[in-house]
Scaffold this motif. Structure first.
Motif, short mmCIF file in Angstrom:
data_model
loop_
_atom_site.label_atom_id
_atom_site.label_comp_id
_atom_site.label_asym_id
_atom_site.label_seq_id
_atom_site.Cartn_x
_atom_site.Cartn_y
_atom_site.Cartn_z
N THR A 1 0.82 -1.22 0.00
CA THR A 1 0.00 0.00 0.00
C THR A 1 0.86 1.28 0.00
O THR A 1 0.33 2.38 0.06
N ASP B 1 5.35 -3.83 -7.27
CA ASP B 1 4.68 -4.91 -6.54
C ASP B 1 4.11 -5.86 -7.58
O ASP B 1 3.77 -5.45 -8.70
N GLU C 1 9.53 -4.05 2.97
CA GLU C 1 9.03 -5.14 3.79
C GLU C 1 8.65 -6.20 2.76
O GLU C 1 7.73 -6.00 1.98
C1 LIG Z 1 4.00 -7.41 3.55
S1 LIG Z 1 3.42 -6.72 2.09
C2 LIG Z 1 4.17 -5.15 2.05
C3 LIG Z 1 3.30 -4.13 2.68
C4 LIG Z 1 3.81 -2.74 2.53
N1 LIG Z 1 5.04 -2.54 3.24
C5 LIG Z 1 2.76 -1.76 3.00
O1 LIG Z 1 3.10 -0.98 3.87
O2 LIG Z 1 1.64 -1.79 2.55
C6 LIG Z 1 4.23 -7.63 0.87
C7 LIG Z 1 3.88 -7.27 -0.55
O3 LIG Z 1 4.67 -8.05 -1.40
C8 LIG Z 1 3.94 -8.30 -2.58
N2 LIG Z 1 4.58 -9.45 -3.24
C9 LIG Z 1 4.48 -10.77 -2.93
N3 LIG Z 1 5.27 -11.49 -3.76
C10 LIG Z 1 5.88 -10.60 -4.58
C11 LIG Z 1 6.83 -10.73 -5.63
N4 LIG Z 1 7.29 -11.92 -6.03
N5 LIG Z 1 7.24 -9.59 -6.25
C12 LIG Z 1 6.77 -8.39 -5.88
N6 LIG Z 1 5.87 -8.22 -4.91
C13 LIG Z 1 5.44 -9.32 -4.25
C14 LIG Z 1 2.52 -8.48 -2.13
O4 LIG Z 1 1.59 -8.18 -3.18
C15 LIG Z 1 2.44 -7.47 -0.96
O5 LIG Z 1 1.91 -6.26 -1.41
#
Ligand SMILES: C[S@@+](CC[C@H](N)C(=O)[O-])C[C@H]1O[C@@H](n2cnc3c(N)ncnc32)[C@H](O)[C@@H]1O
Length: 391
Positions: free
Chosen positions: A221, A239, A287
């Motif tokens: 987000t 993302d 993250e």
């Molecule tokens: C824990 S969340 C991060 C949240 C972010 N820090 C926030 O404050 O909203 C992890 C994110 O990684 C994305 N994600 C998962 N696998 C991924 C990949 N292979 N490449 C890029 N993004 C990925 C997910 O869609 C998710 O939005």
């Protein structure tokens, strides 16, 4: 000289201070002394209050410290015009809120004899809460003062004048006030994002001729992107999810409008395991994928499966991005670690393999790198903060 009251997880706050200032050391288990001429609390995510040191008393107790405090401020304020608002916060003494209040009342009555009027902020606790300090605007103008009295190692006592507390109004707005939120994704608290950006210094220091770029390859987000923009850094977010890309854009547009920042930004869809990012990338703060959320410790089989999956995604990401970063680039990444409910954590295997992946983990003077675990006591999935340098 400044003293800083550190957040709930002092090691993380200390790491941030070490990266921000040259000369920092522990004063007590949750306060730090910083040898600096200025400190802006709004630039720090992990410090909840800070003040510049006025008195440094060796081998003191509350009675002696309190007498010194009254003597000093009676002399300082006895010819002040206008009303003074005073709050007193103490840390590290075995005293009651009434003891603290009594010191304020003695000062108040002494100043009254000189015709100076003092409003004392009531002490429900021995230290004023951040909300009380912030809402009374203590430390933000010469007549609104919060005295911070801290007893540290070996009976040394510091009295400091607060220069402000964490701006909880702004932090809450940057968190709950945003238009696009998604609890399932697990949004990073803005202050942790701020800490992580500060941990990626010095590459993100802005100069008159250069605006550095921060990449968040798992931007979700967009909390990291928002905090970067507020610090004058160019945010670059990617993302895998189209929805998250949309959310990040919406949030950054909202932030630009509400907080009057106008930094150019880039946000697009990309799989971090195979993406080719635009250059330049001055630092990486993210993250990563944390696996699914858990409300109770998972079974060993389930845990093994989630650990394996996260380890694969994050190692592949680190290998991929490593080929696109200049030597010496700093990455500050939050990766998952799982609490078994008794504060024993299962870490990702890649932690032991960082050298092979092409990175060196940075060391700190005052803390161990392994202490950078961010979690609430009831949380199963903790965030392990790892600061890496591309070899
Ligand atoms: C824990 S969340 C991060 C949240 C972010 N820090 C926030 O404050 O909203 C992890 C994110 O990684 C994305 N994600 C998962 N696998 C991924 C990949 N292979 N490449 C890029 N993004 C990925 C997910 O869609 C998710 O939005």
């Amino acid at each position: 000289m400044y003293i800083a009251m550190l957040g709930r997880q002092p090691a993380i706050s200390m790491a941030e201070l070490e990266r921000t200032f040259e000369d920092v050391r522990w004063f007590s288990h949750d306060t730090a002394l910083i040898n600096t001429d200025s400190l802006d609390i709004e630039q720090l995510g992990g410090t909840i209050k800070a003040g510049h040191v006025v008195l440094d008393l060796h081998n003191s107790d509350w009675r002696k410290s309190s007498m010194e405090l009254v003597k000093t401020y009676y002399a300082k304020w006895s010819s002040v015009s206008g009303k003074i608002t005073l709050g007193i916060s103490t840390y590290g003494f075995t005293i009651s809120p009434r003891d603290v209040q009594r010191t304020g009342l003695i000062l108040k009555s002494q100043l009254k004899t000189r015709g100076v009027s003092l409003r004392l902020v009531p002490n429900e606790q021995t230290a004023l809460g951040t909300a009380t300090s912030h809402h009374n605007k203590l430390g933000l103008s010469p007549n609104k003062v919060e005295l911070i009295v801290v007893r540290g190692h070996g009976g040394r006592v510091i009295v400091a004048e607060s220069t402000g507390s964490q701006n909880i109004t702004s932090l809450a707005r940057r968190d709950q006030g945003r238009p696009a939120r998604d609890a399932f994704v697990g949004m990073l608290p803005p202050k942790l994002a701020q800490i992580m950006i500060n941990l990626a210094q010095p590459q993100l220091l802005k100069t008159d001729d250069y605006t550095p770029t921060l990449l968040d390859p798992f931007c979700g987000t967009g909390v990291v992107l928002q905090e970067a923009a507020l610090m004058g850094i160019r945010p670059y977010g990617t993302d895998i999810s189209e929805k998250m890309v949309r959310y990040s854009r919406e949030n950054i547009e909202w932030l630009q409008e509400k907080f009057s920042t106008h930094t150019a930004y880039t946000i697009h869809e990309a799989d971090a395991m195979s993406a080719v990012w635009q250059q330049p990338i001055d630092a990486v703060v993210c993250e990563t994928y944390l696996g699914q959320p858990f409300s109770a410790p998972p079974s060993p089989e389930k845990l093994e499966q989630v650990v394996g999956n996260c380890n694969h995604i994050i190692s592949t990401f680190l290998k991929n991005i490593g080929t696109q970063l200049r030597q010496g680039t700093i990455l500050c990444i939050a990766i998952p670690a799982w609490n078994d409910g008794n504060e024993h954590f299962t870490h990702l295997p890649l932690i032991k393999n960082l050298g092979h992946l092409g990175y060196t983990q940075t060391e700190f003077e005052n803390i161990h790198a392994k202490d950078l675990l961010y979690y609430r006591p009831d949380q199963i999935v903790a965030r392990e903060i790892v600061v890496l340098i591309k070899k």
